[in-house]
Design a protein around this motif. Structure first.
Motif, PDB file in Angstrom:
ATOM      1  N   MET A   1       0.626  -1.158   0.126  1.00 50.14           N
ATOM      2  CA  MET A   1       0.180  -0.169   0.105  1.00 50.14           C
ATOM      3  C   MET A   1       0.863   1.171  -0.098  1.00 50.14           C
ATOM      4  O   MET A   1       0.566   2.175  -0.578  1.00 50.14           O
ATOM      5  CB  MET A   1      -0.861  -0.114   1.025  1.00 50.14           C
ATOM      6  CG  MET A   1      -2.128   1.143   1.312  1.00 50.14           C
ATOM      7  SD  MET A   1      -3.144   0.783  -0.111  1.00 50.14           S
ATOM      8  CE  MET A   1      -4.265   2.385   0.120  1.00 50.14           C
ATOM      9  N   THR A   2       1.888   1.333   0.781  1.00 47.31           N
ATOM     10  CA  THR A   2       2.905   2.521   0.799  1.00 47.31           C
ATOM     11  C   THR A   2       3.491   2.533  -0.441  1.00 47.31           C
ATOM     12  O   THR A   2       3.531   3.817  -0.839  1.00 47.31           O
ATOM     13  CB  THR A   2       4.006   2.079   1.977  1.00 47.31           C
ATOM     14  OG1 THR A   2       3.431   2.015   3.182  1.00 47.31           O
ATOM     15  CG2 THR A   2       4.701   3.395   2.029  1.00 47.31           C
ATOM     16  N   VAL A   3       3.771   1.809  -1.292  1.00 48.66           N
ATOM     17  CA  VAL A   3       4.457   1.890  -2.571  1.00 48.66           C
ATOM     18  C   VAL A   3       3.485   2.486  -3.335  1.00 48.66           C
ATOM     19  O   VAL A   3       3.783   3.398  -4.107  1.00 48.66           O
ATOM     20  CB  VAL A   3       4.922   0.543  -3.122  1.00 48.66           C
ATOM     21  CG1 VAL A   3       5.523   0.778  -4.492  1.00 48.66           C
ATOM     22  CG2 VAL A   3       6.140  -0.037  -2.192  1.00 48.66           C
ATOM     23  N   LEU A   5       0.773   4.343  -2.581  1.00 51.39           N
ATOM     24  CA  LEU A   5       0.621   5.604  -2.032  1.00 51.39           C
ATOM     25  C   LEU A   5       1.756   6.625  -2.875  1.00 51.39           C
ATOM     26  O   LEU A   5       1.632   7.573  -3.333  1.00 51.39           O
ATOM     27  CB  LEU A   5       0.355   5.772  -0.819  1.00 51.39           C
ATOM     28  CG  LEU A   5       0.116   7.186  -0.108  1.00 51.39           C
ATOM     29  CD1 LEU A   5      -1.175   7.742  -0.736  1.00 51.39           C
ATOM     30  CD2 LEU A   5      -0.035   7.123   1.257  1.00 51.39           C
ATOM     31  N   SER A   6       2.974   6.020  -2.760  1.00 54.01           N
ATOM     32  CA  SER A   6       4.041   6.911  -2.974  1.00 54.01           C
ATOM     33  C   SER A   6       4.335   7.266  -4.520  1.00 54.01           C
ATOM     34  O   SER A   6       4.266   8.216  -5.099  1.00 54.01           O
ATOM     35  CB  SER A   6       5.159   6.337  -2.548  1.00 54.01           C
ATOM     36  OG  SER A   6       5.416   6.037  -1.115  1.00 54.01           O
ATOM     37  N   TRP A  86      18.470   3.569  -3.722  1.00 55.39           N
ATOM     38  CA  TRP A  86      17.409   3.123  -3.441  1.00 55.39           C
ATOM     39  C   TRP A  86      17.100   1.781  -3.638  1.00 55.39           C
ATOM     40  O   TRP A  86      16.774   0.831  -2.953  1.00 55.39           O
ATOM     41  CB  TRP A  86      15.881   3.917  -3.510  1.00 55.39           C
ATOM     42  CG  TRP A  86      14.926   3.302  -2.800  1.00 55.39           C
ATOM     43  CD1 TRP A  86      13.900   2.481  -3.492  1.00 55.39           C
ATOM     44  CD2 TRP A  86      14.277   3.628  -1.506  1.00 55.39           C
ATOM     45  NE1 TRP A  86      12.764   2.088  -2.755  1.00 55.39           N
ATOM     46  CE2 TRP A  86      13.161   2.886  -1.400  1.00 55.39           C
ATOM     47  CE3 TRP A  86      14.597   4.534  -0.420  1.00 55.39           C
ATOM     48  CZ2 TRP A  86      12.375   2.862  -0.374  1.00 55.39           C
ATOM     49  CZ3 TRP A  86      14.373   4.221   0.573  1.00 55.39           C
ATOM     50  CH2 TRP A  86      12.782   3.600   0.915  1.00 55.39           C
ATOM     51  N   THR A  94      16.500   0.144   3.548  1.00 52.76           N
ATOM     52  CA  THR A  94      15.217   0.348   3.111  1.00 52.76           C
ATOM     53  C   THR A  94      14.063   0.373   4.475  1.00 52.76           C
ATOM     54  O   THR A  94      13.268   1.383   4.459  1.00 52.76           O
ATOM     55  CB  THR A  94      14.715  -0.456   1.852  1.00 52.76           C
ATOM     56  OG1 THR A  94      15.793  -0.600   0.999  1.00 52.76           O
ATOM     57  CG2 THR A  94      13.483  -0.154   1.247  1.00 52.76           C
ATOM     58  N   GLN A  95      14.239  -0.682   5.275  1.00 53.77           N
ATOM     59  CA  GLN A  95      13.266  -0.678   6.397  1.00 53.77           C
ATOM     60  C   GLN A  95      13.578   0.470   7.301  1.00 53.77           C
ATOM     61  O   GLN A  95      12.737   0.843   7.895  1.00 53.77           O
ATOM     62  CB  GLN A  95      13.599  -1.857   6.916  1.00 53.77           C
ATOM     63  CG  GLN A  95      13.110  -3.302   6.073  1.00 53.77           C
ATOM     64  CD  GLN A  95      13.386  -4.486   6.971  1.00 53.77           C
ATOM     65  OE1 GLN A  95      14.090  -4.595   7.919  1.00 53.77           O
ATOM     66  NE2 GLN A  95      12.851  -5.651   6.120  1.00 53.77           N
ATOM     67  N   ALA A  98      12.050   3.816   5.969  1.00 56.44           N
ATOM     68  CA  ALA A  98      10.441   3.469   5.653  1.00 56.44           C
ATOM     69  C   ALA A  98       9.787   3.606   7.029  1.00 56.44           C
ATOM     70  O   ALA A  98       8.659   3.978   7.201  1.00 56.44           O
ATOM     71  CB  ALA A  98      10.101   1.938   5.425  1.00 56.44           C
ATOM     72  N   GLN A  99      10.548   3.562   8.233  1.00 61.22           N
ATOM     73  CA  GLN A  99      10.224   3.840   9.606  1.00 61.22           C
ATOM     74  C   GLN A  99      10.261   5.757  10.095  1.00 61.22           C
ATOM     75  O   GLN A  99       9.625   5.744  10.908  1.00 61.22           O
ATOM     76  CB  GLN A  99      10.974   3.112  10.627  1.00 61.22           C
ATOM     77  CG  GLN A  99      10.614   1.413  10.262  1.00 61.22           C
ATOM     78  CD  GLN A  99      11.343   0.659  11.325  1.00 61.22           C
ATOM     79  OE1 GLN A  99      12.292   1.252  12.157  1.00 61.22           O
ATOM     80  NE2 GLN A  99      11.273  -0.513  11.466  1.00 61.22           N
TER      81      GLN A  99
END
Length: 101
Positions: A1-3, A5-6, A86, A94-95, A98-99
């Motif tokens: 979902m985050t990808v 949305l980005s 990236w 990457t993690q 993302a936080q």
């Protein structure tokens, strides 16, 4: 979902950038108030570099103006480096990114 949305936000920023370049081109043709170059470059910097390049090519806008052209190319180069970092980044990096809130 985050990808997703980005990607949606990136698409929106690039579409907005393209439209602002188009607006500035139309204003130039009509002899009206223009959008500042710093605003155009700022939109490219925050993620609209693809929209800026497309507008520059398709609308033939700001193609010869210096230092605008060089600064836009520098922004594009920076975005390319960030994309490569990236993609090549280890999963822990990457993690960690993302936080970040």
């Amino acid at each position: 979902m985050t990808v997703l949305l980005s990607l949606a936000v990136l698409l929106l920023v690039n579409l907005t950038t393209f439209l602002v370049f188009w607006w500035d081109k139309e204003a130039a043709r009509a002899g009206r108030w223009r959008i500042q170059e710093s605003t155009l470059l700022g939109l490219a910097l925050v993620g609209g570099s693809l929209g800026a390049v497309l507008a520059q090519r398709l609308l033939r806008h700001k193609t010869r103006k210096q230092p605008f052209r060089s600064l836009l190319n520098l922004i594009i180069g920076g975005h390319a480096v960030l994309a490569l970092v990236w993609i090549a980044a280890p999963s822990w990096l990457t993690q960690m990114v993302a936080q970040i809130p």
